[in-house]
Design a protein around this motif. Sequence first.
Motif, mmCIF file in Angstrom:
data_model
loop_
_atom_site.group_PDB
_atom_site.id
_atom_site.type_symbol
_atom_site.label_atom_id
_atom_site.label_comp_id
_atom_site.label_asym_id
_atom_site.label_seq_id
_atom_site.Cartn_x
_atom_site.Cartn_y
_atom_site.Cartn_z
ATOM 1 N N ALA A 107 117.444 83.782 76.178
ATOM 2 C CA ALA A 107 117.320 84.004 74.739
ATOM 3 C C ALA A 107 116.084 84.812 74.374
ATOM 4 C CB ALA A 107 117.301 82.665 74.006
ATOM 5 N N LYS A 108 115.115 84.887 75.268
ATOM 6 C CA LYS A 108 113.899 85.655 74.979
ATOM 7 C C LYS A 108 114.047 87.129 75.352
ATOM 8 C CE LYS A 108 110.849 81.656 75.529
ATOM 9 N NZ LYS A 108 110.749 81.462 74.075
ATOM 10 N N LYS A 109 115.124 87.464 76.047
ATOM 11 C CA LYS A 109 115.355 88.843 76.452
ATOM 12 C C LYS A 109 115.992 89.631 75.308
ATOM 13 C CE LYS A 109 117.664 91.566 80.070
ATOM 14 N NZ LYS A 109 118.487 91.488 81.310
ATOM 15 N N ASP A 110 115.652 90.901 75.188
ATOM 16 C CA ASP A 110 116.236 91.745 74.148
ATOM 17 C C ASP A 110 117.474 92.451 74.684
ATOM 18 O OD1 ASP A 110 114.382 91.050 72.246
ATOM 19 O OD2 ASP A 110 113.087 92.774 72.599
ATOM 20 N N ARG A 129 121.571 95.022 68.091
ATOM 21 C CA ARG A 129 120.275 94.737 68.714
ATOM 22 C C ARG A 129 119.763 93.418 68.156
ATOM 23 N NH1 ARG A 129 116.537 95.029 64.993
ATOM 24 N NH2 ARG A 129 116.512 96.628 63.352
ATOM 25 N N PRO A 130 118.793 92.798 68.820
ATOM 26 C CA PRO A 130 118.312 91.503 68.348
ATOM 27 C C PRO A 130 117.747 91.572 66.924
ATOM 28 C CG PRO A 130 117.579 91.903 70.587
ATOM 29 C CD PRO A 130 118.181 93.186 70.105
ATOM 30 N N LEU A 131 118.116 90.597 66.133
ATOM 31 C CA LEU A 131 117.610 90.476 64.778
ATOM 32 C C LEU A 131 116.122 90.120 64.816
ATOM 33 C CD1 LEU A 131 118.796 90.383 61.797
ATOM 34 C CD2 LEU A 131 118.837 87.891 62.096
ATOM 35 N N THR A 132 115.336 90.699 63.924
ATOM 36 C CA THR A 132 113.911 90.401 63.835
ATOM 37 C C THR A 132 113.547 90.079 62.387
ATOM 38 O OG1 THR A 132 113.153 92.658 63.341
ATOM 39 C CG2 THR A 132 113.480 92.079 65.674
ATOM 40 N N ALA A 133 112.373 89.509 62.193
ATOM 41 C CA ALA A 133 111.913 89.199 60.840
ATOM 42 C C ALA A 133 111.789 90.466 59.991
ATOM 43 C CB ALA A 133 110.577 88.468 60.906
ATOM 44 N N ALA A 134 111.438 91.582 60.640
ATOM 45 C CA ALA A 134 111.281 92.844 59.913
ATOM 46 C C ALA A 134 112.610 93.359 59.352
ATOM 47 C CB ALA A 134 110.660 93.898 60.827
ATOM 48 N N PRO A 165 120.877 85.909 67.495
ATOM 49 C CA PRO A 165 121.373 86.735 66.395
ATOM 50 C C PRO A 165 121.192 88.237 66.645
ATOM 51 C CG PRO A 165 119.210 85.883 65.851
ATOM 52 C CD PRO A 165 119.534 85.361 67.224
ATOM 53 N N PHE A 166 122.177 88.999 66.208
ATOM 54 C CA PHE A 166 122.125 90.456 66.272
ATOM 55 C C PHE A 166 122.200 91.038 64.866
ATOM 56 C CE2 PHE A 166 124.101 89.394 70.370
ATOM 57 C CZ PHE A 166 123.470 90.250 71.259
ATOM 58 N N ILE A 167 121.538 92.172 64.652
ATOM 59 C CA ILE A 167 121.791 93.002 63.484
ATOM 60 C C ILE A 167 122.751 94.105 63.923
ATOM 61 C CG2 ILE A 167 119.805 94.534 63.874
ATOM 62 C CD1 ILE A 167 119.484 94.645 60.795
#
Length: 204
Positions: free
Chosen positions: A7-10, A21-26, A73-75
């Motif tokens: 889960a820590k891998k992108d 791609r992985p969802l981020t706070a940004a 989660p992905f965007i």
Amino acid sequence: MADIFDAKKDYVLEDDNALLRPLTAADFEQLKAFGINEPELWKFTLQNAGSEEGMHAYLETALERREKGTSYPFIVFDKNKNEYAGATRLYDIDVANKNLSLGYTWYGKNFQGTGLNKHCKYLLFEFIFEQLEFERVEFRLDSDNERSMRAIKSLGCTFEGILRNNGYKIDGTRRNSSVLSILKNEWLESKKELLKEKLNDYKS
């Protein structure tokens, strides 16, 4: 040999039409307009992101669960429109038994019915079944959500039944949840080719 899910891998999944791609706070900046301007997107969801505050809470919850290793989660980016389109998520990830659920999927109204979802699901099924070598993907949805039911069945998934009165809707009332699934052997033997044929409806 299968990759071990981390889960820590992108993880980045893409073809000529879609990128996940992985969802981020940004990504709040990319998604907040959907929360503010398209409240109808959240009618059947378990978490109401239909406001600026709701979208913040949605992202916070998704990222907390990724940190715990139970969700990823992905965007979603639409390469044809050159715009961010929505989000999707792997969750209830059970590495030991090679099962997971796929959901929390939503797209802005301009991206619905375009075929984008099929491209995303093709990429996700390839990733889950062929790279990670998981055995089962499950979908759960509000039984009243006929649009999503049709979309999931069109991917080649099998309806398994209904969990009665098993959760709350965002308005506080109880809901029935429909359960569908697709298995690794089904994907490899026939469903992959059937879904690939449907991708021609959404060409770059």
